[in-house]
Design a protein around this motif. Structure first.
Motif, PDB file in Angstrom:
ATOM      1  N   LEU A 477       1.110  -1.164   0.141  1.00  0.00           N
ATOM      2  CA  LEU A 477       0.045  -0.196   0.084  1.00  0.00           C
ATOM      3  C   LEU A 477       0.722   1.251   0.077  1.00  0.00           C
ATOM      4  N   ARG A 478       1.786   1.213   0.584  1.00  0.00           N
ATOM      5  CA  ARG A 478       2.919   2.487   0.770  1.00  0.00           C
ATOM      6  C   ARG A 478       3.749   2.423  -0.621  1.00  0.00           C
ATOM      7  N   ALA A 479       3.810   1.803  -1.442  1.00  0.00           N
ATOM      8  CA  ALA A 479       4.757   1.809  -2.423  1.00  0.00           C
ATOM      9  C   ALA A 479       3.649   2.285  -3.473  1.00  0.00           C
ATOM     10  N   GLU A 480       2.461   1.854  -3.324  1.00  0.00           N
ATOM     11  CA  GLU A 480       1.757   2.369  -4.504  1.00  0.00           C
ATOM     12  C   GLU A 480       1.314   3.686  -4.434  1.00  0.00           C
ATOM     13  N   ARG A 481       1.731   4.358  -3.051  1.00  0.00           N
ATOM     14  CA  ARG A 481       1.195   5.764  -2.622  1.00  0.00           C
ATOM     15  C   ARG A 481       2.673   6.663  -2.767  1.00  0.00           C
ATOM     16  N   ILE A 482       3.660   6.005  -3.206  1.00  0.00           N
ATOM     17  CA  ILE A 482       4.825   6.953  -3.110  1.00  0.00           C
ATOM     18  C   ILE A 482       5.441   6.984  -4.656  1.00  0.00           C
ATOM     19  N   ALA A 483       5.589   8.264  -5.114  1.00  0.00           N
ATOM     20  CA  ALA A 483       5.892   8.324  -6.504  1.00  0.00           C
ATOM     21  C   ALA A 483       7.277   7.695  -6.693  1.00  0.00           C
ATOM     22  N   PRO A 484       7.657   6.928  -7.897  1.00  0.00           N
ATOM     23  CA  PRO A 484       8.988   6.574  -8.060  1.00  0.00           C
ATOM     24  C   PRO A 484       9.955   7.478  -8.367  1.00  0.00           C
TER      25      PRO A 484
END
Length: 484
Positions: A477-484
């Motif tokens: 969930l965190r990875a999906e909400r932090i822009a690369p």
């Protein structure tokens, strides 16, 4: 009549079929499977597995939905001398392929069309192709199960139990099963908790009522209808049942229920208290452990009232609490939990697809917590999920417990997101029940959490954030909400 001596799991259906052939062993919806049918069907499948090349100690991947067929497939694997390797029947093809490749499975049992990259067979196909002239091996698999890690977010990891495929006559008693009793199983059978307790219930001579999928109201109806004495839940299920309301819960007679176990995830204190008040402290039992099976704690509701928030005392194996430097911490201080099996010289598991990270024979699974002076364990959260806000450690599970106390919160997950000022901030992802007002939710949390622990931001979604096993993948969930 429970199994009185150690017996191969492969022989368990036949053992009970001798004395109670027509009694139900398994029920799922309108489908009923007697002990004699469980023995015959699993033997038929096992003969087809052997004919298709399955050999002793091979793995058989079972990708079936909750139901009688899932259990039949497990006993078929044991009868073939193999190890059942259960997976979710809802896995994406790429993830399922990776697990099959990792396990080097000799056979895959799945519903038609599920597996496209590997050869698979349905249970009906295997039964239809069974050849009675094929002899089943007189062999007990070296491992009785090989589930995948419930917390894996990358390449899958298979956890192979080192215990062989024998019935342990002590285990059913530890789970408080009663010979001739009825157990209700609403959890997904591919997860280690539902998988293990279902098999242990059968070992005790129980009738197991399997739910195709969890439904809060139907759980209560099944306990009432079958006069069940044993029930498995996870806190997510407990929360949904509780939020049915007093009137809905009162429609069903649960007086037959002697034991309700909850495990797999932390249970909020308010929810635990509510269930104890409802069913009684002697009915509510909790186990904390891991799929790896190294160590576990147990506590009942009566003990919990004296030690609120605890997950109990040591039941099997050993746990110690260490700081970042590897020093053992005294009671009351929070650190990382390290586990060791009861026999330090014998591992309770081995990994396929990963290496066990150990420190002097002790292994951490990433959980944080502390012991009190009386030896009761209290969990904080997983190390990787902890949020450091302005230098203070904040555990998402504590915030989630406060959120789920709100009657309009169906499920939630709290993650840490970057913050220019504090380093990180708590972000709450909430699945509401109907309409929920954000300001009212903030006011609700203000009465339960100190300011720095309250979420700085909210996000409302229309999908469940935990699966039916109570698991949430915060890192994803965190990875999906932090822009690369």
């Amino acid at each position: 009549m429970p199994v009185s001596n150690t017996l191969p799991l492969a022989a368990l259906p036949a053992w009970f079929a001798q004395s109670r052939p027509d009694e139900p062993a398994l029920i799922c919806g309108t489908d009923v499977c007697s002990w004699a049918e469980l023995d015959a069907r699993s033997a038929a499948v096992a003969r087809s597995l052997v004919a298709r090349g399955v050999r002793p100690d091979d793995m058989v991947t079972i990708a079936l939905p909750n139901g009688i067929d899932f259990v039949v497939a497990c006993f078929a694997a044991w009868k073939a001398g193999a190890t059942p390797q259960p997976v979710s029947s809802h896995l994406p093809q790429i993830e399922l392929d990776a697990i099959i490749e990792l396990a080097r499975s000799s056979a895959v049992i799945a519903e038609p069309g599920l597996v496209t990259s590997y050869s698979s067979s349905s249970l009906d196909e295997l039964i239809a192709a069974s050849d009675r002239s094929i002899m089943l091996p007189d062999h007990v698999a070296a491992s009785w199960k090989a589930p995948t890690s419930g917390g894996s977010t990358g390449r899958p990891k298979i956890i192979v139990a080192t215990a062989n495929a024998l019935c342990d006559p002590e285990t059913p008693a530890a789970w408080r099963f009663q010979d001739g009793g009825t157990a209700i199983m609403p959890g997904p059978l591919y997860h280690t908790g539902p998988f293990g307790t279902t098999i242990h219930a059968l070992t005790a001579g129980c009738k197991v009522v399997i739910m195709p999928r969890f439904d809060a109201g139907e759980v209560l109806a099944l306990v009432d209808r079958h006069r069940a004495d044993w029930l498995y839940l996870v806190p997510t299920m407990m929360n949904r049942i509780w939020k049915l309301g007093d009137e809905a819960r009162a429609r069903h007679d649960l007086s037959s229920l002697k034991t309700m176990w909850h495990l797999a995830a932390p249970c909020p204190a308010w929810l635990k208290q509510a269930w104890i008040d409802w069913l009684g402290g002697d009915v509510i039992w909790e186990l904390y452990g891991a799929t790896e099976g190294m160590a576990a704690t147990v506590i009942n509701g009566t003990e919990w009232l004296e030690h609120p928030g605890s997950v109990g005392k040591m039941f099997v194996g050993s746990i110690r609490i260490l700081d970042d430097a590897g020093r053992e911490l005294p009671p009351g201080e929070t650190g990382e939990l390290f586990m060791r099996a009861a026999d330090p010289a014998a591992d309770s598991f081995r990994y396929i697809g990963a290496e066990a990270e150990k420190r002097d024979g002790w292994q951490s699974l990433g959980d944080m917590g502390h012991f009190d002076a009386e030896g009761y364990l209290y969990l904080a959260d997983r190390r990787g999920d902890m949020i450091i806000i302005g230098g203070a450690n904040v555990y998402p599970a504590e915030i989630e417990a406060a959120l789920e106390e709100h009657p309009q919160v169906e499920s939630c997950a709290v993650i840490g997101l970057p913050d220019d000022d504090l380093g990180a901030r708590a972000h709450a992802i909430v699945q509401p029940r109907g309409v929920i007002d954000e300001e009212a939710l903030r006011d609700f949390l203000a009465d339960r959490l100190v300011r720095y622990k309250r979420p700085r931001s909210f996000e409302f979604v229309d999908m469940p954030l935990r699966d039916n096993a109570g698991k949430v993948r915060r890192s994803q969930l965190r990875a999906e909400r932090i822009a690369p």
